[in-house]
Design a protein around this motif. Sequence first.
Motif, PDB file in Angstrom:
ATOM      1  N   LEU A 265       0.808  -1.207   0.000  1.00  0.00           N
ATOM      2  CA  LEU A 265       0.000   0.000   0.000  1.00  0.00           C
ATOM      3  C   LEU A 265       0.849   1.269   0.000  1.00  0.00           C
ATOM      4  CD1 LEU A 265      -2.754  -1.161   2.522  1.00  0.00           C
ATOM      5  CD2 LEU A 265      -3.028  -0.799   0.065  1.00  0.00           C
ATOM      6  N   THR A 266       1.891   1.286   0.825  1.00  0.00           N
ATOM      7  CA  THR A 266       2.709   2.504   0.903  1.00  0.00           C
ATOM      8  C   THR A 266       3.506   2.751  -0.373  1.00  0.00           C
ATOM      9  OG1 THR A 266       4.479   1.259   2.008  1.00  0.00           O
ATOM     10  CG2 THR A 266       2.914   2.434   3.416  1.00  0.00           C
ATOM     11  N   SER A 267       3.700   1.702  -1.191  1.00  0.00           N
ATOM     12  CA  SER A 267       4.407   1.899  -2.456  1.00  0.00           C
ATOM     13  C   SER A 267       3.542   2.626  -3.481  1.00  0.00           C
ATOM     14  CB  SER A 267       4.855   0.551  -3.029  1.00  0.00           C
ATOM     15  OG  SER A 267       3.734  -0.222  -3.452  1.00  0.00           O
ATOM     16  N   LEU A 268       2.228   2.700  -3.234  1.00  0.00           N
ATOM     17  CA  LEU A 268       1.321   3.329  -4.187  1.00  0.00           C
ATOM     18  C   LEU A 268       1.409   4.845  -4.142  1.00  0.00           C
ATOM     19  CD1 LEU A 268      -1.820   1.079  -3.561  1.00  0.00           C
ATOM     20  CD2 LEU A 268      -0.164   0.888  -5.428  1.00  0.00           C
ATOM     21  N   ASP A 269       1.312   5.405  -2.935  1.00  0.00           N
ATOM     22  CA  ASP A 269       1.373   6.855  -2.750  1.00  0.00           C
ATOM     23  C   ASP A 269       1.617   7.110  -1.264  1.00  0.00           C
ATOM     24  OD1 ASP A 269      -1.302   7.701  -1.311  1.00  0.00           O
ATOM     25  OD2 ASP A 269      -1.902   6.270  -2.859  1.00  0.00           O
ATOM     26  N   PRO A 270       1.883   8.354  -0.875  1.00  0.00           N
ATOM     27  CA  PRO A 270       2.246   8.625   0.513  1.00  0.00           C
ATOM     28  C   PRO A 270       1.113   8.458   1.525  1.00  0.00           C
ATOM     29  CG  PRO A 270       2.954  10.407  -0.945  1.00  0.00           C
ATOM     30  CD  PRO A 270       2.037   9.541  -1.729  1.00  0.00           C
ATOM     31  N   HIS A 271      -0.115   8.274   1.066  1.00  0.00           N
ATOM     32  CA  HIS A 271      -1.244   8.305   1.990  1.00  0.00           C
ATOM     33  C   HIS A 271      -2.009   6.997   2.089  1.00  0.00           C
ATOM     34  CE1 HIS A 271      -0.355  12.537   2.020  1.00  0.00           C
ATOM     35  NE2 HIS A 271      -0.519  12.586   0.717  1.00  0.00           N
ATOM     36  N   SER A 272      -1.669   6.005   1.281  1.00  0.00           N
ATOM     37  CA  SER A 272      -2.261   4.679   1.419  1.00  0.00           C
ATOM     38  C   SER A 272      -1.422   3.884   2.405  1.00  0.00           C
ATOM     39  CB  SER A 272      -2.307   3.959   0.063  1.00  0.00           C
ATOM     40  OG  SER A 272      -3.151   4.629  -0.848  1.00  0.00           O
ATOM     41  N   SER A 273      -2.078   3.125   3.270  1.00  0.00           N
ATOM     42  CA  SER A 273      -1.329   2.371   4.276  1.00  0.00           C
ATOM     43  C   SER A 273      -2.210   1.304   4.900  1.00  0.00           C
ATOM     44  CB  SER A 273      -0.790   3.310   5.375  1.00  0.00           C
ATOM     45  OG  SER A 273      -1.862   3.920   6.061  1.00  0.00           O
ATOM     46  N   TYR A 274      -1.565   0.415   5.659  1.00  0.00           N
ATOM     47  CA  TYR A 274      -2.272  -0.633   6.392  1.00  0.00           C
ATOM     48  C   TYR A 274      -2.376  -0.220   7.849  1.00  0.00           C
ATOM     49  CZ  TYR A 274      -3.165  -5.099   8.723  1.00  0.00           C
ATOM     50  OH  TYR A 274      -3.687  -6.097   9.511  1.00  0.00           O
ATOM     51  N   LEU A 275      -3.546  -0.408   8.452  1.00  0.00           N
ATOM     52  CA  LEU A 275      -3.774  -0.076   9.849  1.00  0.00           C
ATOM     53  C   LEU A 275      -4.029  -1.364  10.617  1.00  0.00           C
ATOM     54  CD1 LEU A 275      -6.274   2.884   9.266  1.00  0.00           C
ATOM     55  CD2 LEU A 275      -3.839   3.078   9.793  1.00  0.00           C
ATOM     56  N   ASN A 276      -3.070  -1.738  11.476  1.00  0.00           N
ATOM     57  CA  ASN A 276      -3.316  -2.926  12.288  1.00  0.00           C
ATOM     58  C   ASN A 276      -4.345  -2.601  13.371  1.00  0.00           C
ATOM     59  OD1 ASN A 276      -1.945  -1.549  14.353  1.00  0.00           O
ATOM     60  ND2 ASN A 276      -0.006  -2.590  13.909  1.00  0.00           N
ATOM     61  N   LYS A 277      -4.629  -3.562  14.227  1.00  0.00           N
ATOM     62  CA  LYS A 277      -5.707  -3.404  15.205  1.00  0.00           C
ATOM     63  C   LYS A 277      -5.518  -2.153  16.059  1.00  0.00           C
ATOM     64  CE  LYS A 277      -8.065  -5.870  18.947  1.00  0.00           C
ATOM     65  NZ  LYS A 277      -8.136  -7.136  19.732  1.00  0.00           N
ATOM     66  N   LYS A 278      -4.303  -1.949  16.563  1.00  0.00           N
ATOM     67  CA  LYS A 278      -4.038  -0.813  17.443  1.00  0.00           C
ATOM     68  C   LYS A 278      -4.141   0.510  16.680  1.00  0.00           C
ATOM     69  CE  LYS A 278      -0.590   1.181  20.551  1.00  0.00           C
ATOM     70  NZ  LYS A 278      -0.722   2.509  19.931  1.00  0.00           N
ATOM     71  N   ASN A 279      -3.513   0.574  15.515  1.00  0.00           N
ATOM     72  CA  ASN A 279      -3.540   1.815  14.739  1.00  0.00           C
ATOM     73  C   ASN A 279      -4.956   2.177  14.289  1.00  0.00           C
ATOM     74  OD1 ASN A 279      -0.774   2.049  14.997  1.00  0.00           O
ATOM     75  ND2 ASN A 279      -0.341   1.071  13.034  1.00  0.00           N
ATOM     76  N   PHE A 280      -5.734   1.159  13.965  1.00  0.00           N
ATOM     77  CA  PHE A 280      -7.116   1.399  13.553  1.00  0.00           C
ATOM     78  C   PHE A 280      -7.929   1.964  14.713  1.00  0.00           C
ATOM     79  CE2 PHE A 280     -11.229  -0.673  11.806  1.00  0.00           C
ATOM     80  CZ  PHE A 280     -11.553   0.488  11.133  1.00  0.00           C
ATOM     81  N   ALA A 281      -7.719   1.406  15.912  1.00  0.00           N
ATOM     82  CA  ALA A 281      -8.421   1.921  17.091  1.00  0.00           C
ATOM     83  C   ALA A 281      -8.000   3.359  17.400  1.00  0.00           C
ATOM     84  CB  ALA A 281      -8.149   1.019  18.294  1.00  0.00           C
TER      85      ALA A 281
ATOM     86  N   GLY B 235     -13.314  -8.389   9.946  1.00  0.00           N
ATOM     87  CA  GLY B 235     -14.296  -8.088  10.971  1.00  0.00           C
ATOM     88  C   GLY B 235     -14.006  -6.814  11.725  1.00  0.00           C
ATOM     89  N   GLN B 236     -13.425  -5.830  11.055  1.00  0.00           N
ATOM     90  CA  GLN B 236     -13.146  -4.503  11.601  1.00  0.00           C
ATOM     91  C   GLN B 236     -12.065  -4.515  12.680  1.00  0.00           C
ATOM     92  OE1 GLN B 236     -16.980  -3.011  12.788  1.00  0.00           O
ATOM     93  NE2 GLN B 236     -17.706  -2.807  10.688  1.00  0.00           N
ATOM     94  N   GLN B 237     -11.237  -5.544  12.688  1.00  0.00           N
ATOM     95  CA  GLN B 237     -10.099  -5.564  13.600  1.00  0.00           C
ATOM     96  C   GLN B 237      -8.947  -4.727  13.044  1.00  0.00           C
ATOM     97  OE1 GLN B 237      -9.997  -7.147  16.769  1.00  0.00           O
ATOM     98  NE2 GLN B 237     -12.181  -7.097  16.292  1.00  0.00           N
ATOM     99  N   SER B 238      -8.824  -4.677  11.737  1.00  0.00           N
ATOM    100  CA  SER B 238      -7.795  -3.884  11.083  1.00  0.00           C
ATOM    101  C   SER B 238      -8.434  -3.211   9.874  1.00  0.00           C
ATOM    102  CB  SER B 238      -6.613  -4.761  10.658  1.00  0.00           C
ATOM    103  OG  SER B 238      -7.042  -5.771   9.758  1.00  0.00           O
ATOM    104  N   ALA B 239      -7.652  -2.432   9.147  1.00  0.00           N
ATOM    105  CA  ALA B 239      -8.226  -1.707   8.010  1.00  0.00           C
ATOM    106  C   ALA B 239      -7.121  -1.327   7.045  1.00  0.00           C
ATOM    107  CB  ALA B 239      -8.971  -0.465   8.480  1.00  0.00           C
ATOM    108  N   MET B 240      -7.520  -0.970   5.851  1.00  0.00           N
ATOM    109  CA  MET B 240      -6.595  -0.413   4.877  1.00  0.00           C
ATOM    110  C   MET B 240      -7.078   0.989   4.513  1.00  0.00           C
ATOM    111  SD  MET B 240      -7.659  -2.665   1.499  1.00  0.00           S
ATOM    112  CE  MET B 240      -6.598  -1.788   0.386  1.00  0.00           C
ATOM    113  N   ARG B 241      -6.124   1.897   4.400  1.00  0.00           N
ATOM    114  CA  ARG B 241      -6.434   3.258   3.974  1.00  0.00           C
ATOM    115  C   ARG B 241      -5.952   3.365   2.533  1.00  0.00           C
ATOM    116  NH1 ARG B 241      -4.835   7.474   8.148  1.00  0.00           N
ATOM    117  NH2 ARG B 241      -2.898   6.328   8.045  1.00  0.00           N
TER     118      ARG B 241
END
Length: 463
Positions: free
Chosen positions: A73-89, A334-340
């Motif tokens: 995701l981060t290779s696409l552009d500066p604002h796409s990223s993966y959010l693990n459980k903690k970061n998503f919360a 199940g909404q534990q993590s997310a992708m931006r």
Amino acid sequence: MMSKLFSSAAIAALLAFTAPALVVSPAAARQPLKSETYKQLDLFADVFERVRSEYVEEVTDEQLIEAAIDGMLTSLDPHSSYLNKKNFADMRVQTRGEFGGLGIEVTSENGFVKVISPMDETPAARAGVQPGDYITHLNDEQIVGLSLNEAVEKMRGPVGSDIRITIRRDNVAEPIQLNLTRANIKVQSVRFRAEDNIGYIRISSFNEQTQPGLDRAIARLKEQLGPKLIGYVLDLRNNPGGLLDQAVSVSDTFLEKGRLIVSTRGRGGKEGDRYTAKPGDSADGLPIVVLINGGSASASEIVAGALQDHKRAIILGTQSFGKGSVQTVIPLQGQQSAMRLTTARYYTPSGKSIQQLGISPDIEVQPAKVEELAQAAQRRREADLPNALRNTDQGGTRPGTPAAPAPASPPVPNAPADPGANVTPSTTPTAQPPAPEPVDYQLSRALDLLRGVALFSQAKHTN
């Protein structure tokens, strides 16, 4: 329903920091995999197994997979990223603008957690925490040396839970222990004050508390100044952005019915959403000056662009950051993590994309202090970030003239004085008077401009 946001552009070349509250994205139709894709997946599996079995230190499967997803995701552009459980919360807490805590604004100073100010009507304020206090222990556990984020995380917790804090205060020999009960804290993203007969409103970010805060600010200023009120200064300097719906709502506050605020276009220029204003201008048509600088990004640029294109406000300051892309937060597992994921570009009412370009002020005003300019020379803008989306309207090129360096952070409105400071005057002949408060040159010019507009309107009406 899918919610979208304009994430903040971290000025020191960091990634976005704000995101929407919980969002639900409909399942996308999966495209059939080609035979070449299967070969690439086999390559990934081969590398994955080699790392698991031969890397010098043991790494968990979860670590490797999360890193692989984030790298994709981060290779696409500066604002796409993966959010693990903690970061998503954490992201949901930031965009809600409320959390269980004590109500203390803090900063880090030489490894210590220093209180900037307790927020009104919060457990910290009621317990007597003062600006300038140093927090040394939480529940008798020393926090000196922890990062600011780690300390803040320890102070937050479930509403109703208790915590004991130990503070050191200037001119008090013994440490002070306070027992507090965490409460629901709402972040103040909007601050305001009267500058003579002008309403000054500072928006520091766009979260779910922004529009209620703006409504409250306008109502209080009208009540305070009455018929003397001649206009507003809307300060968006160093506002990194936030929620799209809040940017639309803030713009709508000052625009009449039917005015286009912002539109989006997805892959291949496909038309996306169009947002228009509802009836009513809460400022009653009074003149507005919007302050921007190189730290004004994303949602801030939506507001500035909408008010500028409709000639509802005069934009004053320096070139904004230039982040014109939309991020959608898509929950996973199940909404534990997310992708931006960056899913669209946005366009001002005139149809202009400000990606990489930013909003050009109507009146360019640099900060007065030389040292601020020196610091600003190191600040980066959207176009400087690795893999930044190109501006398709400009052929992917930067503007012909480099943007003026953005100023450093403006003084925080209503920043409290430090009551713990030693104010005993010196009796020696060499004693120097205290340094004057730094002058906010850009704000001064904005106030002068509004006064000039008011005088001109008054003279025209008299004639």
